[in-house]
Design an enzyme around this catalytic site. Structure first.
Site, PDB file in Angstrom:
ATOM      1  N   ASP A 144     -20.908   0.834  -8.339  1.00 39.59           N
ATOM      2  CA  ASP A 144     -20.019   0.115  -7.420  1.00 39.59           C
ATOM      3  C   ASP A 144     -20.837  -0.743  -6.449  1.00 39.59           C
ATOM      4  O   ASP A 144     -20.595  -1.950  -6.352  1.00 39.59           O
ATOM      5  CB  ASP A 144     -19.079   1.079  -6.689  1.00 39.59           C
ATOM      6  CG  ASP A 144     -18.126   0.329  -5.779  1.00 39.59           C
ATOM      7  OD1 ASP A 144     -17.078  -0.124  -6.256  1.00 39.59           O
ATOM      8  OD2 ASP A 144     -18.469   0.147  -4.589  1.00 39.59           O
ATOM      9  N   SER A 202       0.852  -1.186   0.000  1.00 41.86           N
ATOM     10  CA  SER A 202       0.000   0.000   0.000  1.00 41.86           C
ATOM     11  C   SER A 202       0.884   1.230   0.000  1.00 41.86           C
ATOM     12  O   SER A 202       1.921   1.248   0.657  1.00 41.86           O
ATOM     13  CB  SER A 202      -0.889  -0.031   1.252  1.00 41.86           C
ATOM     14  OG  SER A 202      -1.782   1.044   1.235  1.00 41.86           O
ATOM     15  N   ARG A 203       0.430   2.263  -0.718  1.00 43.70           N
ATOM     16  CA  ARG A 203       1.240   3.482  -0.745  1.00 43.70           C
ATOM     17  C   ARG A 203       1.185   4.192   0.597  1.00 43.70           C
ATOM     18  O   ARG A 203       2.134   4.824   1.020  1.00 43.70           O
ATOM     19  CB  ARG A 203       0.740   4.424  -1.850  1.00 43.70           C
ATOM     20  CG  ARG A 203       0.909   3.868  -3.245  1.00 43.70           C
ATOM     21  CD  ARG A 203       0.078   4.640  -4.236  1.00 43.70           C
ATOM     22  NE  ARG A 203      -1.327   4.690  -3.814  1.00 43.70           N
ATOM     23  CZ  ARG A 203      -2.271   5.377  -4.440  1.00 43.70           C
ATOM     24  NH1 ARG A 203      -1.982   6.067  -5.511  1.00 43.70           N
ATOM     25  NH2 ARG A 203      -3.504   5.366  -3.995  1.00 43.70           N
ATOM     26  N   LYS A 231     -14.413  -7.141  -6.335  1.00 42.09           N
ATOM     27  CA  LYS A 231     -15.338  -6.681  -7.370  1.00 42.09           C
ATOM     28  C   LYS A 231     -15.222  -5.169  -7.477  1.00 42.09           C
ATOM     29  O   LYS A 231     -14.820  -4.544  -6.493  1.00 42.09           O
ATOM     30  CB  LYS A 231     -16.774  -7.089  -7.057  1.00 42.09           C
ATOM     31  CG  LYS A 231     -17.264  -6.828  -5.654  1.00 42.09           C
ATOM     32  CD  LYS A 231     -17.383  -5.450  -5.101  1.00 42.09           C
ATOM     33  CE  LYS A 231     -18.265  -4.500  -5.840  1.00 42.09           C
ATOM     34  NZ  LYS A 231     -18.464  -3.216  -5.061  1.00 42.09           N
TER      35      LYS A 231
END
Ligand code: NAP
Length: 306
Positions: free
Chosen positions: A166, A35-36, A88
């Site tokens: 979404d 993760s950044r 998803k």
């Protein structure tokens, strides 16, 4: 021997669901986090996928980033021979997911394109109920508060971010599971905030198996009680899935479907797929979203501010 797995994209869903599901599953060990910005205690952390794939432990990958950055990440993980679970929606476009599926098949890695709502406890009973009947109408009502479920997530409003699709694609993942066969989008109305590129609301008219009329009402502006319902009418009989498939009732009589175990079920299935060296990649919910965007009539609506 447990399966080492690295979680990539330490955001809301990784923290809420993936990390607890991995911790509770004896078949998996969390091997790394990528993760950044986010960090997970007790495991090696990497700020980018390439460095993890080159220098990290040889672990499977659970990809929890937004869909618009999946293609390159999936291809990199597949090229490194990693078995891969993806959140998803599986990618931002049909073309991208088709490329990912082909690459995974060619490399012989396991690809699990997950649809978490399909693992909600009432979904299998609903599928069994429909299998013995001919639905005459299906009505989807999926109305939730975007500020509650996607606080300050800028990507959902960018092109490729899906907007209200979404959550809406979760309803479509249940629909395509309980009603096998082609589903066509007849018309769609998409309401797009004047300061965004993706819809905040969408209404779809569809036709399924034979000539079953299906309507979907997706809306991200619902405050107060949230609605994630799918109602299936079959002549005089009626099945109602509620709470995203957690509960169901037949002809108004509530039936206990058991506890909610969506993400634990996802990881149990991932372990079985890895053991069998099989992939699971159904893209039919994404196809409906793509068709709705192709056929949809867009209207501009009030600007959205978090
Ligand atoms: P989120 O909180 O924004 O987390 C996404 C993570 O992906 C961030 O932590 C970010 O990590 C990483 N990321 C974001 N943009 C990136 C980029 N351009 N390049 C690389 N990494 C990037 O989003 P989320 O709610 O967890 O949703 C992620 C996925 O899970 C979506 O596909 C969503 O549909 C799905 N999902 C969400 C929910 C939910 O309730 N929110 C439920 C089920 C499924 P770093 O910035 O730290 O690298």
């Amino acid at each position: 021997m447990t399966i080492p797995v690295a979680v990539v994209g330490i955001g809301k869903i990784a923290r809420d669901q993936h990390l607890p599901a991995i911790a509770a599953n004896p078949d998996f060990t969390l091997a790394a986090a990528v993760s950044r910005h986010g960090k997970v205690e007790g495991v090696p952390n990497f700020t980018d996928l390439e460095t993890f794939l080159a220098e990290g432990p040889p672990a499977a990958v659970a990809l929890c980033t937004p869909p618009d950055v999946r293609l390159q990440m999936c291809l990199a993980a597949i090229a490194a021979g990693r078995d891969l679970l993806i959140e998803k929606p599986p990618a931002a476009t049909l073309g991208e997911i088709e490329t990912i599926i082909a690459a995974a098949a060619k490399a012989g890695v396991v690809l699990f394109a997950t649809w978490h709502s399909r693992f909600a406890p009432a979904v299998e009973p609903a599928r069994a109920w429909i299998a013995n009947r001919t639905p005459t109408r299906i009505t989807i009502t999926w109305r939730e508060d975007v500020r509650r479920w996607h606080p300050n997530q800028a990507w959902i409003w960018q092109a490729g971010g899906f907007g209200v699709f979404d959550p809406g694609i979760n309803a479509l993942s249940i629909l395509t599971h309980i009603l096998p066969g082609a589903i066509h989008v007849d018309s769609a109305e998409l309401e797009v905030p004047s300061n965004a590129f993706t819809p905040i609301a969408a209404r779809l008219a569809m036709t399924g198996r034979g000539a079953i009329p299906i309507s979907a009402d997706f809306d991200w502006r619902q405050e107060g009680p949230q609605t994630w319902d799918i109602e299936v009418q079959a002549g005089a009989e009626r099945l109602k899935l509620r709470m995203g498939g957690a509960r169901f009732a037949i002809d108004g009589v509530e039936i206990d479907a058991g506890p909610e175990e969506e993400y634990p079920e996802i990881y149990r299935r991932f372990a079985r797929l890895i053991a069998a060296r099989e992939s699971d990649t159904d893209i039919s919910p994404l196809r409906i979203v793509a068709d709705a965007c192709l056929k949809g009539r867009q209207t501009a609506t009030e600007a959205f501010h978090d």
